[in-house]
Write a protein that holds these residues in place. Sequence first.
Motif, PDB file in Angstrom:
ATOM      1  N   LEU A 118     -11.635  41.257  16.379  1.00 13.42           N
ATOM      2  CA  LEU A 118     -11.825  42.099  15.199  1.00 13.42           C
ATOM      3  C   LEU A 118     -12.539  41.339  14.089  1.00 13.42           C
ATOM      4  O   LEU A 118     -12.387  40.124  13.963  1.00 13.42           O
ATOM      5  CB  LEU A 118     -10.475  42.578  14.662  1.00 13.42           C
ATOM      6  N   THR A 119     -13.284  42.058  13.286  1.00 15.25           N
ATOM      7  CA  THR A 119     -13.805  41.506  12.037  1.00 15.25           C
ATOM      8  C   THR A 119     -12.720  41.674  10.982  1.00 15.25           C
ATOM      9  O   THR A 119     -12.239  42.788  10.745  1.00 15.25           O
ATOM     10  CB  THR A 119     -15.080  42.238  11.598  1.00 15.25           C
ATOM     11  N   ALA A 120     -12.326  40.573  10.356  1.00 13.97           N
ATOM     12  CA  ALA A 120     -11.268  40.588   9.350  1.00 13.97           C
ATOM     13  C   ALA A 120     -11.862  40.761   7.957  1.00 13.97           C
ATOM     14  O   ALA A 120     -12.779  40.029   7.578  1.00 13.97           O
ATOM     15  CB  ALA A 120     -10.466  39.298   9.417  1.00 13.97           C
ATOM     16  N   ILE A 121     -11.344  41.730   7.212  1.00 14.07           N
ATOM     17  CA  ILE A 121     -11.726  41.928   5.816  1.00 14.07           C
ATOM     18  C   ILE A 121     -10.565  41.413   4.971  1.00 14.07           C
ATOM     19  O   ILE A 121      -9.534  42.074   4.842  1.00 14.07           O
ATOM     20  CB  ILE A 121     -12.008  43.404   5.507  1.00 14.07           C
ATOM     21  N   VAL A 122     -10.718  40.220   4.428  1.00 10.56           N
ATOM     22  CA  VAL A 122      -9.638  39.565   3.679  1.00 10.56           C
ATOM     23  C   VAL A 122      -9.797  39.879   2.195  1.00 10.56           C
ATOM     24  O   VAL A 122     -10.856  39.629   1.601  1.00 10.56           O
ATOM     25  CB  VAL A 122      -9.659  38.048   3.913  1.00 10.56           C
ATOM     26  N   ASP A 156     -20.345  37.016  10.484  1.00 10.12           N
ATOM     27  CA  ASP A 156     -20.120  38.462  10.498  1.00 10.12           C
ATOM     28  C   ASP A 156     -18.715  38.845  10.938  1.00 10.12           C
ATOM     29  O   ASP A 156     -18.353  40.024  10.919  1.00 10.12           O
ATOM     30  CB  ASP A 156     -21.163  39.151  11.383  1.00 10.12           C
ATOM     31  N   ALA A 157     -17.904  37.854  11.352  1.00  7.99           N
ATOM     32  CA  ALA A 157     -16.537  38.141  11.786  1.00  7.99           C
ATOM     33  C   ALA A 157     -15.524  37.973  10.666  1.00  7.99           C
ATOM     34  O   ALA A 157     -14.332  38.186  10.863  1.00  7.99           O
ATOM     35  CB  ALA A 157     -16.154  37.243  12.964  1.00  7.99           C
ATOM     36  N   LEU A 158     -16.000  37.592   9.479  1.00 10.73           N
ATOM     37  CA  LEU A 158     -15.125  37.419   8.322  1.00 10.73           C
ATOM     38  C   LEU A 158     -15.800  38.009   7.098  1.00 10.73           C
ATOM     39  O   LEU A 158     -16.940  37.657   6.764  1.00 10.73           O
ATOM     40  CB  LEU A 158     -14.834  35.932   8.100  1.00 10.73           C
ATOM     41  N   VAL A 159     -15.119  38.926   6.451  1.00 13.25           N
ATOM     42  CA  VAL A 159     -15.597  39.588   5.239  1.00 13.25           C
ATOM     43  C   VAL A 159     -14.566  39.349   4.156  1.00 13.25           C
ATOM     44  O   VAL A 159     -13.359  39.364   4.425  1.00 13.25           O
ATOM     45  CB  VAL A 159     -15.779  41.109   5.479  1.00 13.25           C
ATOM     46  N   ILE A 160     -15.018  39.125   2.935  1.00 12.50           N
ATOM     47  CA  ILE A 160     -14.090  38.970   1.806  1.00 12.50           C
ATOM     48  C   ILE A 160     -14.302  40.114   0.829  1.00 12.50           C
ATOM     49  O   ILE A 160     -15.445  40.431   0.469  1.00 12.50           O
ATOM     50  CB  ILE A 160     -14.291  37.619   1.103  1.00 12.50           C
ATOM     51  N   LEU A 203     -19.646  39.765   1.129  1.00 14.78           N
ATOM     52  CA  LEU A 203     -18.668  39.841   0.048  1.00 14.78           C
ATOM     53  C   LEU A 203     -18.694  41.260  -0.511  1.00 14.78           C
ATOM     54  O   LEU A 203     -19.730  41.733  -0.980  1.00 14.78           O
ATOM     55  CB  LEU A 203     -18.997  38.832  -1.058  1.00 14.78           C
ATOM     56  N   LEU A 204     -17.552  41.920  -0.472  1.00 12.19           N
ATOM     57  CA  LEU A 204     -17.458  43.297  -0.941  1.00 12.19           C
ATOM     58  C   LEU A 204     -16.761  43.357  -2.289  1.00 12.19           C
ATOM     59  O   LEU A 204     -15.906  42.534  -2.593  1.00 12.19           O
ATOM     60  CB  LEU A 204     -16.659  44.152   0.056  1.00 12.19           C
TER      61      LEU A 204
END
Length: 248
Positions: A118-122, A156-160, A203-204
């Motif tokens: 999964l791509t994690a959105i932390v 691309d597997a980690l989003v903040i 970064l969102l």
Amino acid sequence: MRKLAAGNWKMNGSAAALAEVKALIAAHPATSCDMLLCPPATLVARMAEVATGSALSVGGQDCHAQGSGAHTGDISAQMLVDAGASHVILGHSERRADHLETDALVQAKTIAAQAAGLTAIVCVGETEAQRDAGKTLAVIGGQLDGSLPPDMNRPDALVIAYEPVWAIGTGRTPTLDEVAEVHAHIRAAVINRYGAAAQGMRLLYGGSVKASNAAAIFALPNVDGALVGGASLKAADFAPIVAALTQA
């Protein structure tokens, strides 16, 4: 880097709400950004089925740090993948507050999510009291230090997602300069942690994003999309935000 418009339905939605998903897909049959909805666990599999073959991806709102076991009421990262999810939101401020989730727990969940594919959105963000005390960057820095995995795996597997707690669902937002300052701080922190490859990490911004302010937010440096709450529940509200991101 493809930007990301992510919607968090929180504890909202039933089978009837899948009509909104079909309307969103019809509004954006193809996009130059990634489009994601994270419904309650009860809808993940059904939403993923509706989204098959479309530009929409589906994610979960949380997962357990363990792959299986005696954890009544929880859902594992592998279960989300099996249901059709590609992403998962972790460490949302509501989870940190309502369920007393620590940075260490968020890190463990992030590691588990990435191991499952999964791509994690932390999520990170400060309270109003912390901002008023001038502690915003220190708080976010501490959350990043404790919540992110030791290794990035793939950018691309980690989003903040930066979500100022005091702006969630209130209609209030930080000034554009404040958003830019925090996102620059996060970018510097992840590059310091992971190296130059983190320049490609998305970064969102999250916190009362809506069609009327999306374009201005997306024009800021180091803002690669949004984590949208209430405005993601209706296609008529979320579709313009996706459109604004494709034009950013």
